[in-house]
Design an enzyme around this catalytic site. Structure first.
Site, PDB file in Angstrom:
ATOM      1  N   LYS A   1      56.976  51.629   6.772  1.00  0.00           N
ATOM      2  CA  LYS A   1      55.588  51.971   6.449  1.00  0.00           C
ATOM      3  C   LYS A   1      54.681  51.593   7.616  1.00  0.00           C
ATOM      4  CE  LYS A   1      54.029  47.547   5.789  1.00  0.00           C
ATOM      5  NZ  LYS A   1      53.042  46.881   6.665  1.00  0.00           N
TER       6      LYS A   1
ATOM      7  N   ASP B   1      55.021  44.134  -0.565  1.00  0.00           N
ATOM      8  CA  ASP B   1      55.238  45.469  -0.001  1.00  0.00           C
ATOM      9  C   ASP B   1      56.401  46.212  -0.649  1.00  0.00           C
ATOM     10  OD1 ASP B   1      53.158  45.103   1.772  1.00  0.00           O
ATOM     11  OD2 ASP B   1      54.427  44.665   3.505  1.00  0.00           O
TER      12      ASP B   1
END
Length: 298
Positions: free
Chosen positions: A10, A138
């Site tokens: 990401k 996350d």
């Protein structure tokens, strides 16, 4: 029988950070974009109990004990469903290690989905996301992918619409940065200041919807960047080199130390990557685009 799951890295196109909470975490407005750099997690039944192996760039830096999020994911799912967590988890690593691109979180999400498929536990999406949130801030996004706004400590996700593909160049630094250390430095630098509540930028969300790279470049931000630069001043040279090479913008990815450069198109990305490789300011360069899907059984 074995199951393999592919899971992406990401980049944070916005990371707004609030003041430290009593529990030590920080409230965030975290706009995630999944990009096409992947780890592959393969789980196989193991008579020797739970074990983790890893191959790929910087594999030697990946912990192979029960602190690895992939191992913890297998244990968490097994505990909920009354199973023995005896699996061999193999990580084929291509996401930079300790680079602020959620590689460890990706491995946790990948192992969770792979074990669910291997064991036939048929966990609901809600249960999987609940376990992900227990594993780390996350990890839920690594499962979901695409683009999303993370609030709370980043684990509460709202899917975001994206109207196109964004092209990125990632420059890997010569050493890692500890996420807790970067947050501690953020707190030190913020001492005595009023820190506003973190909110997502309306202009940034509009740029994502339009698929407008130039508008997105004008609105990306990372509140952890000053702390990362304080701990690792050489990153400023990498940021300068990427911008000088024609990137629309550059920023530290998450808590760093990987730096991310947004470009106009795929051709521009290759030119920026070539210039960064020649700059001597980083140890490696990768090109990727996004958004891409989250954890996927292959």
């Amino acid at each position: 029988m074995s199951v393999t799951v592919r899971v992406p890295a990401k980049v944070n196109v916005q990371l707004a950070v609030g003041a430290a909470r009593p529990d030590g975490f920080h409230d965030l407005a975290n706009v995630f974009l999944a990009v096409g750099l992947y780890d592959e997690i393969t789980v196989t039944p193991s008579a020797d109990g739970l074990r983790v192996t890893c191959e790929g760039p910087d594999a030697a830096q990946v912990p192979l004990d029960r602190t690895n999020l992939a191992a913890r994911a297998a244990e968490a799912l097994a505990a909920r469903h009354g199973r023995n967590p005896g699996v061999h988890v193999h990580i084929a690593k291509d996401i930079p290690v300790a680079g602020g691109m959620a590689g460890g979180s990706a491995d946790g999400a990948g192992a969770l989905l792979a074990c669910d498929a291997l064991w036939g536990t048929n966990a609901s999406r809600e249960e999987l996301l609940e376990i992900c949130a227990e594993l780390g801030s996350d990890v839920p996004f690594s499962l979901v992918g695409g683009a999303a706004l993370g609030t709370g400590r980043g684990e509460r996700l709202t899917a975001l619409e994206v109207g196109g593909t964004f092209h990125w160049v990632f420059a890997m630094a010569s050493r890692g940065l500890s996420t807790p250390a970067v947050f501690r430095e953020f707190d030190r630098l913020a001492e005595g200041r009023d820190i506003p509540e973190p909110v997502a930028s309306r202009d940034l969300l509009d740029a994502l919807v339009k698929g407008d790279a130039e508008a997105l470049a004008a609105t990306v931000s990372n509140d952890l960047q000053p702390a990362a630069l304080s701990l690792f001043p050489e990153l400023a040279d990498t940021l300068a080199a990427g911008r000088a090479a024609g990137a629309l913008t550059g920023l530290v990815s998450g808590s760093g130390p990987t730096t991310a450069f947004l470009t106009r198109d795929a051709g521009s990305a290759e030119k920026v990557a070539e210039a960064l490789r020649a700059s001597g300011t980083c140890r490696g360069v990768r090109v990727a685009s996004g958004p891409v899907a989250g954890a996927t059984v292959l």
